[in-house]
Design a protein around this motif. Structure first.
Motif, PDB file in Angstrom:
ATOM      1  N   ALA A 180      20.462   9.560  68.711  1.00  0.00           N
ATOM      2  CA  ALA A 180      21.307   9.626  67.522  1.00  0.00           C
ATOM      3  C   ALA A 180      20.504   9.332  66.260  1.00  0.00           C
ATOM      4  CB  ALA A 180      22.475   8.650  67.651  1.00  0.00           C
ATOM      5  N   ALA A 181      19.630   8.329  66.325  1.00  0.00           N
ATOM      6  CA  ALA A 181      18.832   7.959  65.155  1.00  0.00           C
ATOM      7  C   ALA A 181      17.835   9.053  64.804  1.00  0.00           C
ATOM      8  CB  ALA A 181      18.108   6.643  65.426  1.00  0.00           C
ATOM      9  N   LEU A 182      17.178   9.623  65.814  1.00  0.00           N
ATOM     10  CA  LEU A 182      16.230  10.704  65.547  1.00  0.00           C
ATOM     11  C   LEU A 182      16.932  11.900  64.912  1.00  0.00           C
ATOM     12  CD1 LEU A 182      14.082  10.647  68.823  1.00  0.00           C
ATOM     13  CD2 LEU A 182      13.312   9.986  66.527  1.00  0.00           C
ATOM     14  N   ASP A 183      18.073  12.267  65.455  1.00  0.00           N
ATOM     15  CA  ASP A 183      18.799  13.417  64.927  1.00  0.00           C
ATOM     16  C   ASP A 183      19.259  13.166  63.493  1.00  0.00           C
ATOM     17  OD1 ASP A 183      18.389  14.520  67.386  1.00  0.00           O
ATOM     18  OD2 ASP A 183      20.478  14.431  68.036  1.00  0.00           O
ATOM     19  N   GLU A 184      19.731  11.951  63.236  1.00  0.00           N
ATOM     20  CA  GLU A 184      20.217  11.618  61.894  1.00  0.00           C
ATOM     21  C   GLU A 184      19.097  11.698  60.864  1.00  0.00           C
ATOM     22  OE1 GLU A 184      22.405   7.898  59.558  1.00  0.00           O
ATOM     23  OE2 GLU A 184      22.347   7.941  61.750  1.00  0.00           O
ATOM     24  N   GLU A 185      17.871  11.378  61.283  1.00  0.00           N
ATOM     25  CA  GLU A 185      16.728  11.401  60.368  1.00  0.00           C
ATOM     26  C   GLU A 185      16.029  12.759  60.329  1.00  0.00           C
ATOM     27  OE1 GLU A 185      15.697   9.011  58.271  1.00  0.00           O
ATOM     28  OE2 GLU A 185      17.467   7.859  58.854  1.00  0.00           O
ATOM     29  N   GLY A 186      16.592  13.742  61.030  1.00  0.00           N
ATOM     30  CA  GLY A 186      16.050  15.092  60.981  1.00  0.00           C
ATOM     31  C   GLY A 186      15.036  15.417  62.059  1.00  0.00           C
ATOM     32  N   PHE A 187      14.850  14.514  63.024  1.00  0.00           N
ATOM     33  CA  PHE A 187      13.867  14.749  64.087  1.00  0.00           C
ATOM     34  C   PHE A 187      14.565  15.294  65.339  1.00  0.00           C
ATOM     35  CE2 PHE A 187      12.047  11.271  61.483  1.00  0.00           C
ATOM     36  CZ  PHE A 187      10.908  11.931  61.042  1.00  0.00           C
ATOM     37  N   ILE A 188      15.295  16.381  65.138  1.00  0.00           N
ATOM     38  CA  ILE A 188      16.073  16.930  66.251  1.00  0.00           C
ATOM     39  C   ILE A 188      15.185  17.547  67.325  1.00  0.00           C
ATOM     40  CG2 ILE A 188      18.116  17.339  64.832  1.00  0.00           C
ATOM     41  CD1 ILE A 188      17.287  20.294  64.679  1.00  0.00           C
ATOM     42  N   ASN A 189      13.955  17.894  66.970  1.00  0.00           N
ATOM     43  CA  ASN A 189      13.044  18.523  67.929  1.00  0.00           C
ATOM     44  C   ASN A 189      12.065  17.545  68.556  1.00  0.00           C
ATOM     45  OD1 ASN A 189      14.037  21.201  67.697  1.00  0.00           O
ATOM     46  ND2 ASN A 189      12.973  21.431  65.740  1.00  0.00           N
ATOM     47  N   THR A 190      12.212  16.258  68.290  1.00  0.00           N
ATOM     48  CA  THR A 190      11.356  15.247  68.918  1.00  0.00           C
ATOM     49  C   THR A 190      11.934  14.882  70.275  1.00  0.00           C
ATOM     50  OG1 THR A 190      10.699  14.328  66.774  1.00  0.00           O
ATOM     51  CG2 THR A 190      10.367  12.942  68.720  1.00  0.00           C
ATOM     52  N   PRO A 191      11.247  15.219  71.365  1.00  0.00           N
ATOM     53  CA  PRO A 191      11.789  14.933  72.696  1.00  0.00           C
ATOM     54  C   PRO A 191      11.660  13.464  73.074  1.00  0.00           C
ATOM     55  CG  PRO A 191       9.685  16.044  72.875  1.00  0.00           C
ATOM     56  CD  PRO A 191      10.006  15.982  71.420  1.00  0.00           C
ATOM     57  N   ILE A 192      12.486  13.066  74.029  1.00  0.00           N
ATOM     58  CA  ILE A 192      12.475  11.711  74.572  1.00  0.00           C
ATOM     59  C   ILE A 192      12.052  11.772  76.031  1.00  0.00           C
ATOM     60  CG2 ILE A 192      13.865   9.683  75.150  1.00  0.00           C
ATOM     61  CD1 ILE A 192      15.723  10.440  72.827  1.00  0.00           C
ATOM     62  N   MET A 193      10.944  11.115  76.346  1.00  0.00           N
ATOM     63  CA  MET A 193      10.545  10.929  77.742  1.00  0.00           C
ATOM     64  C   MET A 193      10.977   9.523  78.142  1.00  0.00           C
ATOM     65  SD  MET A 193       6.825  11.342  79.648  1.00  0.00           S
ATOM     66  CE  MET A 193       5.970  10.117  78.627  1.00  0.00           C
ATOM     67  N   SER A 194      12.058   9.452  78.857  1.00  0.00           N
ATOM     68  CA  SER A 194      12.641   8.156  79.186  1.00  0.00           C
ATOM     69  C   SER A 194      12.004   7.553  80.434  1.00  0.00           C
ATOM     70  CB  SER A 194      14.147   8.310  79.417  1.00  0.00           C
ATOM     71  OG  SER A 194      14.678   7.117  79.933  1.00  0.00           O
ATOM     72  N   TYR A 195      11.614   6.285  80.330  1.00  0.00           N
ATOM     73  CA  TYR A 195      11.300   5.511  81.536  1.00  0.00           C
ATOM     74  C   TYR A 195      12.647   5.264  82.223  1.00  0.00           C
ATOM     75  CZ  TYR A 195       6.681   4.119  79.556  1.00  0.00           C
ATOM     76  OH  TYR A 195       5.411   4.075  79.033  1.00  0.00           O
ATOM     77  N   ALA A 196      13.188   6.301  82.815  1.00  0.00           N
ATOM     78  CA  ALA A 196      14.562   6.257  83.321  1.00  0.00           C
ATOM     79  C   ALA A 196      14.684   5.363  84.544  1.00  0.00           C
ATOM     80  CB  ALA A 196      15.035   7.668  83.651  1.00  0.00           C
ATOM     81  N   VAL A 197      13.685   5.441  85.416  1.00  0.00           N
ATOM     82  CA  VAL A 197      13.721   4.693  86.677  1.00  0.00           C
ATOM     83  C   VAL A 197      12.505   3.775  86.691  1.00  0.00           C
ATOM     84  CG1 VAL A 197      13.853   4.851  89.181  1.00  0.00           C
ATOM     85  CG2 VAL A 197      14.815   6.682  87.771  1.00  0.00           C
ATOM     86  N   LYS A 198      12.667   2.630  86.057  1.00  0.00           N
ATOM     87  CA  LYS A 198      11.564   1.672  85.921  1.00  0.00           C
ATOM     88  C   LYS A 198      11.924   0.393  86.666  1.00  0.00           C
ATOM     89  CE  LYS A 198       8.739  -0.792  82.520  1.00  0.00           C
ATOM     90  NZ  LYS A 198       8.497  -1.023  81.071  1.00  0.00           N
ATOM     91  N   TYR A 199      11.130   0.118  87.679  1.00  0.00           N
ATOM     92  CA  TYR A 199      11.406  -1.031  88.534  1.00  0.00           C
ATOM     93  C   TYR A 199      10.721  -2.295  88.014  1.00  0.00           C
ATOM     94  CZ  TYR A 199      13.456   2.061  92.029  1.00  0.00           C
ATOM     95  OH  TYR A 199      14.270   2.963  92.688  1.00  0.00           O
ATOM     96  N   ALA A 200      11.312  -3.445  88.309  1.00  0.00           N
ATOM     97  CA  ALA A 200      10.714  -4.743  87.993  1.00  0.00           C
ATOM     98  C   ALA A 200       9.642  -5.014  89.045  1.00  0.00           C
ATOM     99  CB  ALA A 200      11.776  -5.838  87.999  1.00  0.00           C
ATOM    100  N   SER A 201       8.476  -4.430  88.818  1.00  0.00           N
ATOM    101  CA  SER A 201       7.452  -4.329  89.859  1.00  0.00           C
ATOM    102  C   SER A 201       6.346  -5.366  89.699  1.00  0.00           C
ATOM    103  CB  SER A 201       6.839  -2.920  89.821  1.00  0.00           C
ATOM    104  OG  SER A 201       5.720  -2.822  90.674  1.00  0.00           O
ATOM    105  N   ALA A 202       5.812  -5.791  90.828  1.00  0.00           N
ATOM    106  CA  ALA A 202       4.631  -6.666  90.837  1.00  0.00           C
ATOM    107  C   ALA A 202       3.359  -5.886  90.514  1.00  0.00           C
ATOM    108  CB  ALA A 202       4.499  -7.339  92.202  1.00  0.00           C
TER     109      ALA A 202
END
Length: 326
Positions: A180-202
């Protein structure tokens, strides 16, 4: 008498040329993303090897430019930046300061190599005095109050010229807030690579030294995922996609190949995997003791990521692998 009707798999393994001809998966420069740690310092010569990650460094802006230049000459296509500010505070203000170290590094790299894909890790842990990924109250990491700061950080990174932002905090709802923030500031073409599945790993141990981001109290288990969980990984991935993620990342890598495969089989979006600091350091330590063939193990591990379904691989071995591929 030997029967003649059994399977002769060795026919297609008879030579290197034959094996390469029928190879099912291959690692290329297009698959690799190199992580770099850039330090806010006035010492242009600053280049400090990370003791727990031999061959990896904390770098000044000038030294970062030198290292990236060498890698680009070998075929580097993409990198991800982690920043170490000169000063930290309890709200991680360096993460969203337009003059913050990662924003400076982004501008430097994009001005020098416009075609290089520069990704910014979007988190607060490297910038907070307490080392956690969000705002803290009574030693508890606050979810919703953190979202606005992560969104501000992503906008600052995009404004500096980042080709992609990569939220790694694991706060609920952060992808939606950032989109939402990127789009509001005009960065609609900036992709998001999400650490979607990030484990609390040793397996993250050496990274704490590299990014100087060890929590000053407690741990990150209340916001990063519990390692035994599988179904939860799918819920996290679905949520991030619905919120606007363009690429889904699984982290760590080798111990979670089953999760990589599940994400790949479930979603059509590009899938990334992070071969994390602990994986890197274990391979390095074994190689330094002559227990393994370092590059043989590295290439085999990367092939495993591709075989599991990863499109992109974040690995500290990127520079070495590029030399092999070249």
């Amino acid at each position: 008498m030997i029967p003649s009707d059994f399977f002769r798999g060795r026919r297609l393994r008879s030579s290197l040329a034959m094996r390469e001809l029928v190879r099912e998966n291959a690692v290329t420069a297009n698959d690799l993303i190199m992580p770099y740690f850039v330090v806010e310092t006035d010492d242009d010569s600053f280049k400090k090897e990370i003791s727990s990650m031999p061959g990896q460094y904390q770098l000044s802006l000038k030294q970062l430019k030198i290292k990236v230049g060498e890698a680009v000459a070998d075929g580097l296509k993409a990198c991800i930046l982690f920043g170490i500010p000169a000063e930290k505070d309890d709200v991680g203000s360096g993460a969203y300061d337009d003059k913050g170290i990662v924003q400076k590094a982004i501008r430097l790299l994009k001005d020098t190599w416009p075609e290089l894909v520069v990704i910014a890790d979007t988190c607060l842990c490297e910038y907070t005095s307490h080392g956690h990924c969000g705002l803290v109250k009574n030693e508890y990491v606050q979810n919703d109050p953190t979202l606005n700061l992560l969104a501000k950080a992503a906008v600052a990174q995009a404004r500096a010229g980042a080709d992609m932002v990569a939220p790694s905090d694991m706060m609920d709802g952060r992808v939606a807030a950032i989109r939402a923030a990127l789009d509001e500031e005009g960065f609609i073409n900036t992709p998001i690579m999400s650490y979607a599945v990030k484990y609390a790993s040793a397996f993250y141990g050496p990274f704490r030294e590299a990014a100087e981001s060890a929590p000053q109290f407690g741990d990150r288990k209340t916001y990063q995922m519990d390692p035994p969980n599988v179904r939860e990984a799918m819920r996290e991935a679905v949520a991030d996609l619905e919120e606007g993620a363009d690429i889904l990342m699984v982290k760590p890598g080798q111990p979670y190949l089953d999760i990589v495969r599940m994400v790949r089989d479930t979603f059509d979006t590009p899938v990334a995997v992070y071969q994390v600091s602990g994986e890197y350091s274990m391979i390095k330590a074994a190689a330094q003791n002559d227990w393994i063939d370092e590059m043989g193990v590295v290439m085999e591990s990367l092939a495993g990521f591709k075989r599991a379904g990863a499109d992109l691989i974040l690995t500290y071995f990127t520079e070495d692998v590029l030399k092999v591929l070249k």
